[in-house]
Enzyme design. Structure first.
Site, PDB file in Angstrom:
ATOM      1  N   GLU A  52       0.637  -0.937  -0.079  1.00 45.42           N
ATOM      2  CA  GLU A  52       0.028   0.147  -0.047  1.00 45.42           C
ATOM      3  C   GLU A  52       1.059   1.190   0.056  1.00 45.42           C
ATOM      4  O   GLU A  52       0.359   2.314   0.540  1.00 45.42           O
ATOM      5  CB  GLU A  52      -1.048   0.102   1.398  1.00 45.42           C
ATOM      6  CG  GLU A  52      -1.868  -1.172   1.421  1.00 45.42           C
ATOM      7  CD  GLU A  52      -2.974  -1.018   2.249  1.00 45.42           C
ATOM      8  OE1 GLU A  52      -2.965   0.047   3.011  1.00 45.42           O
ATOM      9  OE2 GLU A  52      -3.719  -2.088   2.536  1.00 45.42           O
ATOM     10  N   LYS A  86     -15.650  -2.179   4.533  1.00 46.84           N
ATOM     11  CA  LYS A  86     -14.877  -2.641   3.049  1.00 46.84           C
ATOM     12  C   LYS A  86     -15.972  -3.068   2.531  1.00 46.84           C
ATOM     13  O   LYS A  86     -16.509  -4.123   2.851  1.00 46.84           O
ATOM     14  CB  LYS A  86     -13.693  -3.548   3.327  1.00 46.84           C
ATOM     15  CG  LYS A  86     -12.628  -3.055   4.163  1.00 46.84           C
ATOM     16  CD  LYS A  86     -11.483  -4.264   4.335  1.00 46.84           C
ATOM     17  CE  LYS A  86     -10.058  -3.646   4.502  1.00 46.84           C
ATOM     18  NZ  LYS A  86      -9.272  -4.943   5.172  1.00 46.84           N
TER      19      LYS A  86
END
Ligand code: 2PG
Ligand code: MG
Length: 425
Positions: A211, A345
């Site tokens: 990330e 999410k």
């Protein structure tokens, strides 16, 4: 009322070069929307199923041709020509068509791509910004009220960085920033001073994890936290007053369950749950941590309320793998006092409407909601609109590098410029 004219899909590649699904929905009015779905690496056991081809000769089995085929074939065949008054009607049709509890027949990746593409097409048909349409999906009549505060990955470990330290993320929370614009500039300064520190201390240029977080060979998790504080100070900010830290401990991934209660392998002697909680509270005493994600393992239900009682009022008890954006798990956690914040999410559950149910349930319980990207992302930016429309308190997208992350931050900056909305406190 939006009528689906056609659905199409394409196998594209995510930020790790792994296949994922992009769908396009065209409505009878001619309005169209396209959306791509992300994919996790440190996944929760209760997540909806991402359908993969399992053909080892292609993308090591990770191909998404079946999921794409399901959109173009069965889903397009069943939904084409039909009208859906609301997002929930479309999502219910997808859920019924799949017919499994975890979306394993048609694939949560196929279903979510269609769910999102339909939302985009509908927003386009109505001529409204996507964040306003997401707000209306959350609750009819709702308007976007605030902007989420970015929490940005500084250091990475765990499954996103080859496991050089067990814990997954140390994140920067620019708590004194008044605008998204200021939050990003603050984070950039901290990130650059952390990159300088990595060079000095570990002799390492800024090599990054999945990330975009910095991932030097920290000797242990404590060093990650200590270095983060030094980076904040060197950037000219006061830790805890101007810039705080958030942790994604992701402890399910270093937990081994057994009949006597399981152990956490954090380095050194394995810890039982009480030992792990003591370890976390020790960190809270020494470092300016305001949020602890997955401090305990997803199956360690009995000890989550203990952790919450121990750190309540000091830091959020945030459930990711623990809750999997799943209304049934969230209800149980609310009822048992096991957490006070939801990591949301959408692809953990597989349709927008079910994720909205989870979001509303958490917010009705007085919980905080952090809207999160996945470690495998695409250049699509719908997540920023979702976080704004659903009044997420925080937005977690990874680091301040890599375009699949910056697409979301850049969209948030654009929404800020367009609306002048205030950032959540
Ligand atoms: C998490 C996410 C994002 P993944 O654990 O919170 O950092 O990781 O998408 O791999 O589950
Ligand atoms: Mg997590």
């Amino acid at each position: 009322m939006p009528t689906i004219h056609s659905l199409d899909a394409l196998e594209i590649l995510d930020s790790r070069g792994r296949p994922t699904v992009r769908a396009t929905c065209t409505l009878a009015s001619g309005a169209a929307g396209m959306a791509s779905v992300p994919s996790g690496a440190s996944t929760g056991a209760a997540e909806a199923l991402e359908l993969r081809d399992r053909d080892p000769s292609r993308y090591r089995g990770l191909g998404c041709r079946q999921a794409v085929g399901n959109v173009r074939g069965e889903i397009a065949g069943a939904l084409g020509g039909q009208n859906f008054a609301h997002q929930s009607a479309l999502d219910q049709a997808l859920i019924s068509l799949d017919g499994t509890p975890n979306k394993s027949r048609l694939g949560a990746n196929a279903l979510l791509a269609v769910s999102l593409a339909f939302a985009r097409a509908t927003a386009a048909e109505q001529g409204i910004p996507l964040y306003q349409h997401f707000a209306a999906i959350h609750t009819p009549g709702k308007k976007a009220e605030t902007l989420p505060r970015p929490t940005i990955n500084l250091f990475s470990g765990g499954k996103h960085a080859g496991g050089q330290v067990p814990i997954q993320d140390v994140l920067v929370v620019p708590i004194a920033a008044k605008t998204v614009d200021e939050a990003m500039a603050t984070t950039y300064a901290v990130y650059q001073s952390a990159a300088d520190l990595c060079l000095e201390k570990y002799g390492m240029r800024a090599l990054t994890a999945d990330e975009g977080g910095l991932a030097p060979p920290f000797p242990d998790a404590e060093a990650m936290l200590g270095d983060a504080v030094v980076a904040i100070e060197r950037a000219g900010y006061t830790p805890g007053q101007e810039v705080a830290l958030a942790l994604d401990v992701a402890s399910s991934h270093f937990y081994s369950g057994n009949d006597t209660g399981g152990r956490y392998h954090l380095g050194g002697e394995p810890l039982d749950s009480a030992g792990m909680i003591r370890h976390l509270t020790g960190w809270l005493e020494r470092y300016p941590i305001v949020s602890v994600e997955d401090g305990l393992a997803e199956e360690d239900w009995a000890n989550w309320p203990v952790l919450r009682r121990a750190i309540r009022g000091r830091a959020l008890v945030l459930g990711d793998d623990f809750l999997c954006t799943n209304p049934t798990r969230i209800r149980r956690a609310v009822d048992t006092g096991a957490a006070d914040a939801l990591l949301l999410k959408v692809n953990q559950i597989g349709t927008l409407s079910e994720a909205a149910d989870s979001c509303r349930m958490a917010q009705a319980a007085g919980w905080h909601v952090t809207v999160s990207a996945r470690s495998g992302e695409t250049e699509d930016d719908w997540l920023a609109d979702l976080a704004v429309g659903w009044s997420g308190g925080h937005l977690k997208v990874g680091s301040i590098t890599q375009s699949e992350r910056l697409a979301k931050y850049n969209r948030l900056l654009a929404i800020e410029a367009e609306t002048g909305l205030k950032m959540a406190g």
